[in-house]
Design an enzyme around this catalytic site. Sequence first.
Site, PDB file in Angstrom:
ATOM      1  CG  HIS A 109      42.859  43.141  37.996  1.00  0.00           C
ATOM      2  ND1 HIS A 109      41.478  43.126  37.889  1.00  0.00           N
ATOM      3  CD2 HIS A 109      43.204  41.976  38.602  1.00  0.00           C
ATOM      4  CE1 HIS A 109      41.011  42.012  38.426  1.00  0.00           C
ATOM      5  NE2 HIS A 109      42.026  41.297  38.863  1.00  0.00           N
ATOM      6  CG  HIS A 131      37.818  36.341  35.216  1.00  0.00           C
ATOM      7  ND1 HIS A 131      36.951  37.228  35.804  1.00  0.00           N
ATOM      8  CD2 HIS A 131      38.675  35.977  36.192  1.00  0.00           C
ATOM      9  CE1 HIS A 131      37.272  37.408  37.078  1.00  0.00           C
ATOM     10  NE2 HIS A 131      38.316  36.650  37.328  1.00  0.00           N
TER      11      HIS A 131
END
Length: 826
Positions: free
Chosen positions: A316, A364
């Site tokens: 992830h 991100h």
Amino acid sequence: MPGFLWQGTQCTFVKSKDTNISYDGINPSCLLRLDEEGMFVMWQFNNQKEVHVLECSNLREATTGIQAKDIKGTNEMMTQRILTIFHGHEISNLVVVQFVLKSNEEAKVWADNITKVSYELKYRHLSPLSIMRKQWKRIYLPINNKGLIPVRRLVKSFTSDRNEKVVLQKLKTCGLIYGKKDEISQSEFSFEFYQKLYNKMCSRGDVENIFHEMEADKRSHNDIIDIDALVEWMNDNQRDPRHNEILVPAFDRKQAANIIQKFEPSQRNIKNNCLSLEGFTLYLASDENPLIYFDKISLHADMEQPLSHYFINSSHNTYLTGFQIRGKSSVDIYRHILLSGCRCIELDCWDGKGELHGEPIITHGKAMCTDVLFKNVLVAIRDAAFVTSQYPVILSFETHCSKPLQHKMAMYCREIFGEMLLDRNLESHPLLPGQPLPSPHQLQRKILIKNKRLQPDVEKAQLEDLKSDSVTWGDDDVTELTYDIIPYAITDETLEEAHPELQSTKSCDDTKLNISSQSCMSDISVESNIEKGLLKPLVATKSNDSTKKSSIRKKTSATNIHPSLSVLVNYCQSVKFPGFKKVQAESEKCCFHMSSFSENGGMNYIKSNAVNLTNYNKSQLSRIYPRGNRVDSSNYMPQIFWNVGCQLVSLNYQTSDLGMQLNLAKFEYNAACGYLLKPEALRQENKSFDCFAESTIDGVIAAQCGVKIISGQFVSTTSSFVEVDMYGLPNDTIRKEFRTSIVANNGLNTIYKSNEFLFRKVIYPDLAMLRFTLYDDGRQLIGQRVVPLNSLQTGYRYVPLRSPGGVPLDSTTLFVKINLKSYVPD
């Protein structure tokens, strides 16, 4: 491996303070080599006796082409000669060592072979005897400038600083009069010398007790047993009673004679077919008495079943090396994670800003994390994807880019990956309802894109637009840099092959049918296309062709995906989960559709529809990812989702917590290829499986597991205790229930006086894992080891421990008695 790796290569060591290093091939500064057994990388500076070493089990990668940060003015040619070695216990916090070699070819050979040795599975499963030899080499090889071995290093290998006086005193009682500041020559410090010292320092009264408890009518005296007594003891203790006697025969005199021949030091005893305590001790610590079945480590699973029948090692937010907020993104970590066997990695794609404007980046979004270039990540993936595993890699795209940069992403994928990219479905596995997914074997050395895909009619219409004219992919409110898609070879043949289902007289929507794509490979990079005028930047303004823009907007109302990226998606088409009723309908079952669930969403489905979720996972892929508030990059318990057959259970690799330890241990088997065949009950279409079952499962024999912790070696602390946990189905999972008492004042061979820990009933052994953890009296983790129950051997065994990050510890082991048998109800 090439012989010159052991003989050594002259090269230049890149020091951290060097600011202007060049290599002329005449005066190299050090000799770089591997030891003969491939356990250590060593280098020795010219005109110096001191040897520096790196342990290969601590290495993560060796590569070329990474410019040394401390070398100014290096050109591309020199960069390819720089050998960069990454090492450390934690994948997110590695140390770099660099050397400049004579040629690109030499650097490449070194990089390839060091990486190969670093991931050699046999070095991760060493017996205590092999660990002892490795520990000896760790002391023996790195000599100082005098060419001698410091006694201080020898002392520290046996214990921590607070017990140095105790160790020195024991050295004196062994007749070795040394002070802590003394030194010993290599010629005096042979392996036989170290082995004798080891045995005197670490007396094994626990093994001696086992030896004397053997029942043998023909024992001559208390220090020898005969071959018949050994055969009887082996069958009573070291053989799994669940084995079929035809397939796995009982131990016989021939096998016992081989043990005596190999481990008994006395020729007289060998002649008389007897085994002494010393020979028995060596046998228990040898490769002949492993903790696990070695055939489980090698590639043993059937790799020709559909992808949905496998657990797939998954990551992830792969790019992050730390927290989810204000974290650092890295290109290197993609290589390291792929080399470790991970087969599904995540790429969060955004439009670059500032200096990176016009380029897709990985970051991100809106979390204040650093950025890395999308194209650099693809290069890293290409270089590392199939080094340690040949099985397919899935790139999980989370696409936030504008349409122009989505096209650029697609072009980069084609250019960088080349034939590795699976840009169309296999002829044997069309994208049609009811058709199963291809197998890992069929997809070897292929990279699959996981992303949303346009509806077939929309994608075809947009491909026709690309063929016929320039298209502006912008928003009404945002000015976008757009490109004329000339090098993307859109032809009538392309459209026909991309959308064969649209030629059918029957209409199909994307819930029933999807599309394959025609390969549109370009051998010319995006940048070179722009320079040559083949890929033309248009003026960064809004299109005045409102009719065409309106038409395109109407066609793309379902998903905001550029068609050139859409056509790269085949067997991993991301869709919103439609619900169990819809996917259970045979006419609606598109195996190439897959859904992602947060850990909370997945848990809700498990609580309410565990059986249906298990059935869904028999034919379709599902991906689980951590909930959003795990800003510290902690991990959930993957076992919960493996229990219902979820394939892509994605974890934060940068955090070596319990969840990651279970994941690393599970995927260490089957040659660490990243794919594990799910247990049969999670694959059979005609049978229902409930992970909350309390009774036995049809076709599955429940097991009983007993564990007795006898002792711990080289615990490196004065007080410690051991816990043993079981992870598996909810009714098989037992945590924090079994632990030894705290034992103080003996870190070399700690004797734990505990009863057998009994896991009375393990409903599904193929899903269960046993975890050993060693703590100090402050509950600080010293070492851990997780072993799948179906790989564990019964009997007296050693458990070599690992760091939280899965790296083998220097010498720390547990000596245990494992008792495995079939469960029999009371």
